[in-house]
Design a protein around this motif. Structure first.
Motif, PDB file in Angstrom:
ATOM      1  N   LYS A   1       0.221  -0.745  -0.302  1.00  0.00           N
ATOM      2  CA  LYS A   1       0.168   0.214  -0.124  1.00  0.00           C
ATOM      3  C   LYS A   1       0.568   1.464  -0.191  1.00  0.00           C
ATOM      4  N   PHE A   2       1.850   1.425  -0.783  1.00  0.00           N
ATOM      5  CA  PHE A   2       2.447   2.931  -0.827  1.00  0.00           C
ATOM      6  C   PHE A   2       1.922   3.230  -1.750  1.00  0.00           C
ATOM      7  N   ASP A   3       2.474   5.212  -1.720  1.00  0.00           N
ATOM      8  CA  ASP A   3       2.210   5.860  -1.846  1.00  0.00           C
ATOM      9  C   ASP A   3       2.616   6.017  -3.703  1.00  0.00           C
TER      10      ASP A   3
ATOM     11  N   TRP B   1       5.746   0.871 -18.498  1.00  0.00           N
ATOM     12  CA  TRP B   1       5.076   1.828 -17.681  1.00  0.00           C
ATOM     13  C   TRP B   1       4.167   2.748 -18.220  1.00  0.00           C
ATOM     14  N   ASN B   2       3.530   3.177 -18.977  1.00  0.00           N
ATOM     15  CA  ASN B   2       2.341   3.855 -19.621  1.00  0.00           C
ATOM     16  C   ASN B   2       1.098   2.921 -19.229  1.00  0.00           C
TER      17      ASN B   2
ATOM     18  N   PHE C   1      -2.489   2.672 -11.266  1.00  0.00           N
ATOM     19  CA  PHE C   1      -2.040   3.188 -10.976  1.00  0.00           C
ATOM     20  C   PHE C   1      -2.286   4.472 -10.417  1.00  0.00           C
ATOM     21  N   ASN C   2      -2.367   5.510 -11.105  1.00  0.00           N
ATOM     22  CA  ASN C   2      -3.462   6.409 -11.096  1.00  0.00           C
ATOM     23  C   ASN C   2      -4.742   6.344 -10.747  1.00  0.00           C
TER      24      ASN C   2
ATOM     25  N   ILE D   1       4.050   7.797  -9.875  1.00  0.00           N
ATOM     26  CA  ILE D   1       5.222   7.485 -10.764  1.00  0.00           C
ATOM     27  C   ILE D   1       6.598   8.641 -10.253  1.00  0.00           C
ATOM     28  N   MET D   2       7.201   7.937  -9.688  1.00  0.00           N
ATOM     29  CA  MET D   2       8.656   9.517 -10.233  1.00  0.00           C
ATOM     30  C   MET D   2      10.033   8.691 -10.886  1.00  0.00           C
ATOM     31  N   TYR D   3      10.049   9.274 -12.135  1.00  0.00           N
ATOM     32  CA  TYR D   3      11.268   8.561 -12.517  1.00  0.00           C
ATOM     33  C   TYR D   3      12.441   9.689 -12.679  1.00  0.00           C
TER      34      TYR D   3
END
Length: 139
Positions: free
Chosen positions: A86-88, A102-103, A109-110, A116-118
């Motif tokens: 359950k990560f944010d 990843w798209n 996840f959205n 998602i941070m790259y």
């Protein structure tokens, strides 16, 4: 509310690129969970057995002060990981940004409010470069 972050990696031959990702990830969240890829998953995905054994890689990552929790990564299924942890936010190398895989993950996840941070991939140091430098020693 506490922001939980998640990232994964093999973390073989731990180097500055690994440390930078973990340090940067911790700046973005309150609690950082790191999935360390099992030897079996690495073999099935990359056909490469890590040089450093799994338990030792887990211990090395656990010792990093930016890391709050270490879990084994035995599957590349990110939704399964989210269901368990359950990560944010999830942190990923920017070499994956814009790929079909990843798209799709970003879109999934959205729906759950997971960002998602790259992060920039460290080009001058990588386990692949280290492996090549070691050459015959690791064959």
């Amino acid at each position: 509310m506490k922001k939980i972050g998640y990232t994964t990696g093999v973390f073989d031959m731990f180097h500055i690129g690994h440390l930078n990702v973990l340090k940067r990830a911790k700046l973005e969240c309150d609690y950082l969970i790191v999935g360390v890829t099992s030897d079996e998953l690495s073999m099935s995905a990359k056909s490469k057995k890590p040089i450093i054994p799994f338990n030792e890689r887990m211990e090395i990552v656990e010792a990093v002060k930016f890391v709050d929790e270490v879990v084994p990564q035995t599957s590349y299924d990110k939704m399964e990981a989210w269901n368990n942890l359950k990560f944010d936010m999830m942190f990923v190398g920017d070499d994956w940004k814009g790929t079909d895989k990843w798209n799709k993950i970003e879109k999934e996840f959205n729906e759950f409010g997971v960002e998602i941070m790259y992060f920039p991939y460290t080009t001058h140091t990588s386990s692949t470069i280290l492996r090549k430098a070691l050459g015959d020693l690791v064959k």
